[in-house]
Structures are given as structure tokens and as C-alpha cells.
Design an enzyme around this catalytic site. Structure first.
Site, PDB file in Angstrom:
ATOM      1  N   TYR A 154      20.098  -5.980 -48.446  1.00  0.00           N
ATOM      2  CA  TYR A 154      19.961  -7.513 -48.298  1.00  0.00           C
ATOM      3  C   TYR A 154      21.492  -8.163 -48.541  1.00  0.00           C
ATOM      4  CZ  TYR A 154      18.621 -12.370 -49.508  1.00  0.00           C
ATOM      5  OH  TYR A 154      18.322 -13.743 -49.378  1.00  0.00           O
TER       6      TYR A 154
HETATM    7  P1  NAD Z   1      10.041 -17.289 -48.082  1.00  0.00           P
HETATM    8  O1  NAD Z   1       9.527 -16.034 -47.945  1.00  0.00           O
HETATM    9  O2  NAD Z   1       9.360 -18.445 -48.754  1.00  0.00           O
HETATM   10  O3  NAD Z   1      10.116 -17.662 -46.300  1.00  0.00           O
HETATM   11  C1  NAD Z   1      10.522 -16.762 -45.380  1.00  0.00           C
HETATM   12  C2  NAD Z   1       9.577 -17.105 -44.137  1.00  0.00           C
HETATM   13  O4  NAD Z   1      10.227 -16.001 -43.286  1.00  0.00           O
HETATM   14  C3  NAD Z   1       8.140 -16.719 -44.327  1.00  0.00           C
HETATM   15  O5  NAD Z   1       7.529 -17.924 -43.940  1.00  0.00           O
HETATM   16  C4  NAD Z   1       8.042 -15.407 -43.526  1.00  0.00           C
HETATM   17  O6  NAD Z   1       6.756 -15.353 -43.143  1.00  0.00           O
HETATM   18  C5  NAD Z   1       9.040 -15.749 -42.596  1.00  0.00           C
HETATM   19  N1  NAD Z   1       9.256 -14.449 -41.900  1.00  0.00           N
HETATM   20  C6  NAD Z   1       9.684 -13.145 -42.554  1.00  0.00           C
HETATM   21  N2  NAD Z   1       9.920 -12.309 -41.586  1.00  0.00           N
HETATM   22  C7  NAD Z   1       9.672 -13.110 -40.281  1.00  0.00           C
HETATM   23  C8  NAD Z   1       9.689 -12.345 -39.127  1.00  0.00           C
HETATM   24  N3  NAD Z   1      10.064 -11.083 -38.626  1.00  0.00           N
HETATM   25  N4  NAD Z   1       9.665 -13.234 -37.902  1.00  0.00           N
HETATM   26  C9  NAD Z   1       9.386 -14.805 -38.266  1.00  0.00           C
HETATM   27  N5  NAD Z   1       9.140 -15.114 -39.547  1.00  0.00           N
HETATM   28  C10 NAD Z   1       9.436 -14.323 -40.621  1.00  0.00           C
HETATM   29  O7  NAD Z   1      11.548 -17.279 -48.403  1.00  0.00           O
HETATM   30  P2  NAD Z   1      12.616 -18.680 -48.726  1.00  0.00           P
HETATM   31  O8  NAD Z   1      13.053 -18.305 -50.275  1.00  0.00           O
HETATM   32  O9  NAD Z   1      12.218 -19.865 -48.405  1.00  0.00           O
HETATM   33  O10 NAD Z   1      13.916 -18.110 -48.020  1.00  0.00           O
HETATM   34  C11 NAD Z   1      14.119 -18.528 -46.735  1.00  0.00           C
HETATM   35  C12 NAD Z   1      15.708 -18.098 -46.232  1.00  0.00           C
HETATM   36  O11 NAD Z   1      16.499 -18.397 -47.474  1.00  0.00           O
HETATM   37  C13 NAD Z   1      15.879 -16.483 -46.084  1.00  0.00           C
HETATM   38  O12 NAD Z   1      16.552 -16.137 -45.127  1.00  0.00           O
HETATM   39  C14 NAD Z   1      16.417 -15.995 -47.556  1.00  0.00           C
HETATM   40  O13 NAD Z   1      17.095 -14.751 -47.318  1.00  0.00           O
HETATM   41  C15 NAD Z   1      17.288 -17.168 -47.894  1.00  0.00           C
HETATM   42  N6  NAD Z   1      17.437 -17.296 -49.374  1.00  0.00           N
HETATM   43  C16 NAD Z   1      16.387 -17.277 -50.175  1.00  0.00           C
HETATM   44  C17 NAD Z   1      16.845 -17.404 -51.493  1.00  0.00           C
HETATM   45  C18 NAD Z   1      15.760 -17.315 -52.631  1.00  0.00           C
HETATM   46  O14 NAD Z   1      16.128 -17.090 -53.799  1.00  0.00           O
HETATM   47  N7  NAD Z   1      14.583 -17.616 -52.366  1.00  0.00           N
HETATM   48  C19 NAD Z   1      18.221 -17.368 -51.955  1.00  0.00           C
HETATM   49  C20 NAD Z   1      19.116 -17.458 -51.162  1.00  0.00           C
HETATM   50  C21 NAD Z   1      18.747 -17.290 -49.745  1.00  0.00           C
END
Ligand code: NAD
Length: 267
Positions: A154
Site C-alpha cells: 500500500y
Molecule cells: P472506502 O473503502 O470507503 O472507499 C473506496 C472506494 O473505492 C469504494 O467505494 C470501492 O468500491 C472503490 N473501489 C475499490 N476498488 C475499485 C476499483 N477497482 N474500481 C472502482 N472503484 C473501486 O475507502 P476510503 O477510506 O473512503 O478511501 C478513499 C481513498 O482515500 C483511498 O484511495 C484510500 O487509499 C485513501 N486513504 C484512506 C485512508 C483511510 O484511513 N481510510 C487514509 C489515507 C488515504
């Protein structure tokens, strides 16, 4: 991108978490929302909730599949015209030691988190360049700044994303294009993606993160790092011996054991 009213905004991974929350904010500001997500149930639920607020549409797309991205992008361009704002937000975490990953874990993480934002951007950037306006916001992570056990792949995917995203910004500036690029590096957010994580540094509230990202787009910010103190990571790595840095970040802040109880999303 000062004004989001009447702008067409496409959010990948917009069916859940901060993607969905950002979609809500876009609609409240009078923008037109297009969601791309792989999860049909989440798409339907989001559309049912968000359509009340304004013009929203959704497409089921696996952003890691370049052929599918191409096909759905040309459909979107046909149906909605040029996209004004693209938010590359879809992402996944596997969350285990590197030696426990199989090839599919590695490929999925690198394809969805790193290659997919490039595939999607490649489809929508030419339209933005032709109209000489637009904004691309790439959601990376503080895991792209600091190394951490149980998230090696990641972290690799997000380090790569930061390098690509900010290089793209420099290219747009060098070519004198009015296209802003914002790279976002949040710490853990309470969306469920990192369920089970325990941290001394407070876990971020999704609503606040979503609000700050939208504001960063409106203000054409280059980097948004949350919390602000994460900016100091690179400075610390450069200034101090790495063993001292490890002691401070790993032992004092407890960062290197935040993933010990990781559960993540149950797929
Ligand atoms: P989440 O799991 O709630 O949302 C992620 C979304 O991406 C989901 O709706 C999922 O269905 C979609 N997705 C996954 N694979 C896919 C694909 N192949 N094609 C299309 N859609 C796809 O996660 P989140 O926490 O809202 O995270 C959103 C972004 O923020 C991500 O890129 C994550 O890496 C980043 N982020 C999250 C955190 C955290 O702690 N949650 C921290 C830093 C960065």
C-alpha cells in the site's frame, strides 16, 4: 478551480467513504456529479441518497481495467462532455506483512491505487487541455510519506502516486496549462477501510477530510496533508539519523504498531 457550481465532477470510488461524502459536497455546491465505482450495491445506494441533492449519475467501472476505463470514459464524454474536475479516489488496502501477500494482492493494490489514476487521467486530461481548464485531485495517503509495517505494498502504491501526481502538476505548469493538480495525503480516516487500526495520533473524521479536500480543490492547493504535522515527516527523515527517526515515529508516536489489530473491510 475557484467555483464548483455548474462544474462536472467525476469521483472514482465515489460509492463509499470520503468519495461519497465529497460527492455530497459537490452537489450541495451546485456541481454535477459522476460516480465511478466497482461496487454496484454502493453505487445504487449512493445514487438514491445523492440524487435528491442535484444532478448525479453513476457508472460501474473497474478502474484498474484499462479497456473498461477507455470504454466508460468515452461514454461519459459523450453523455456529459468534458470533465472539469477529476478526483482519483478509489483505493484498496490488503494490510498484512509483505511475505504474506500473494501475487494477486500485489497486482490488485498497485493496479487500483497507482496505475488506475493514470489510466483514468489519460482519458480525461486531453479534454481539459483542449479547453485549457480543469482540476485533478489525487487521493494518496500519509502512507506515501512514511514507511509502515503491514502496509508495504500500500505504501509503495501511494509513494508512486505522489511522485506521479506532483510530476503531472509540474508538467501542466511547464506547458502553461490552466489545470490544477492537488495531491492529498491524509492520515488514517474513520471510514472502515482501516477498521481495527489503533493510533495515538487521532484518526481523522471522514466529513472533515472531505470538506478539506473540496476546499483544497477550490483553492488550487498543491498538497493537502492531514494532519499538518505529517509534512514534517520528510524533514525528519532528512535531518535525523534513521534509527532516531524510527525510535520517535515507531516508539514515541507508536506508528509502526498501528496496523497490529487491522481488520479492514470484510469483502
Ligand atoms: P472506502 O473503502 O470507503 O472507499 C473506496 C472506494 O473505492 C469504494 O467505494 C470501492 O468500491 C472503490 N473501489 C475499490 N476498488 C475499485 C476499483 N477497482 N474500481 C472502482 N472503484 C473501486 O475507502 P476510503 O477510506 O473512503 O478511501 C478513499 C481513498 O482515500 C483511498 O484511495 C484510500 O487509499 C485513501 N486513504 C484512506 C485512508 C483511510 O484511513 N481510510 C487514509 C489515507 C488515504
Amino acid at each position: 478551480m475557484k467555483e464548483l457550481k455548474d462544474k462536472t465532477v467525476l469521483i472514482t470510488g465515489g460509492g463509499s467513504g470520503i468519495g461519497k461524502l465529497m460527492g455530497e459536497l459537490i452537489l450541495r455546491k451546485g456541481g454535477q456529479l459522476i460516480i465511478w465505482d466497482i461496487n454496484e450495491v454502493n453505487i445504487e445506494q449512493s445514487l438514491a441518497e445523492l440524487s435528491i441533492l442535484g444532478e448525479a449519475s453513476a457508472y460501474k467501472v473497474d478502474v484498474s481495467n484499462p479497456a473498461e476505463v477507455k470504454e466508460k470514459a468515452s461514454l461519459v464524454l459523450q453523455e456529459h462532455g468534458v470533465i472539469d474536475v477529476l478526483i482519483n479516489n478509489a483505493g484498496i488496502i490488503v494490510g498484512k506483512y509483505f511475505h504474506e501477500h500473494n501475487t494477486s494482492d500485489i497486482q490488485r493494490t498497485m493496479n487500483i491505487n497507482t496505475a488506475a489514476p493514470m489510466y483514468v487521467t489519460a482519458e480525461f486530461l486531453p479534454g481539459m487541455m483542449a479547453q485549457n481548464s480543469g482540476h485533478i485531485c489525487n487521493i494518496a495517503s500519509s502512507a506515501g510519506l512514511v514507511s509502515n509495517p503491514k502496509m508495504s505494498v500500500y505504501a509503495a502504491s501511494k509513494w508512486a502516486m505522489i511522485g506521479w501526481s506532483d510530476s503531472l502538476r509540474l508538467e501542466m505548469e511547464q506547458l502553461d496549462k490552466n489545470i490544477g493538480i492537488t495531491t492529498v495525503n491524509p492520515f488514517y480516516i474513520d471510514t472502515g477501510m482501516f477498521a481495527g487500526v489503533r493510533s495515538k495520533v487521532p484518526i481523522l473524521k471522514p466529513e472533515k477530510v472531505a470538506r478539506k479536500i473540496i476546499k483544497a480543490i477550490e483553492q488550487d492547493r498543491i498538497f493537502l496533508t492531514m494532519p499538518w504535522s505529517m509534512h514534517l515527516v520528510r524533514l525528519g527523515q532528512g535531518l535525523f539519523p534513521i534509527r532516531f527517526f524510527d525510535w520517535f515515529v515507531g516508539k514515541v508516536l507508536g506508528m509502526y504498531s498501528t496496523m497490529d489489530h487491522f481488520k479492514g473491510r470484510k469483502e
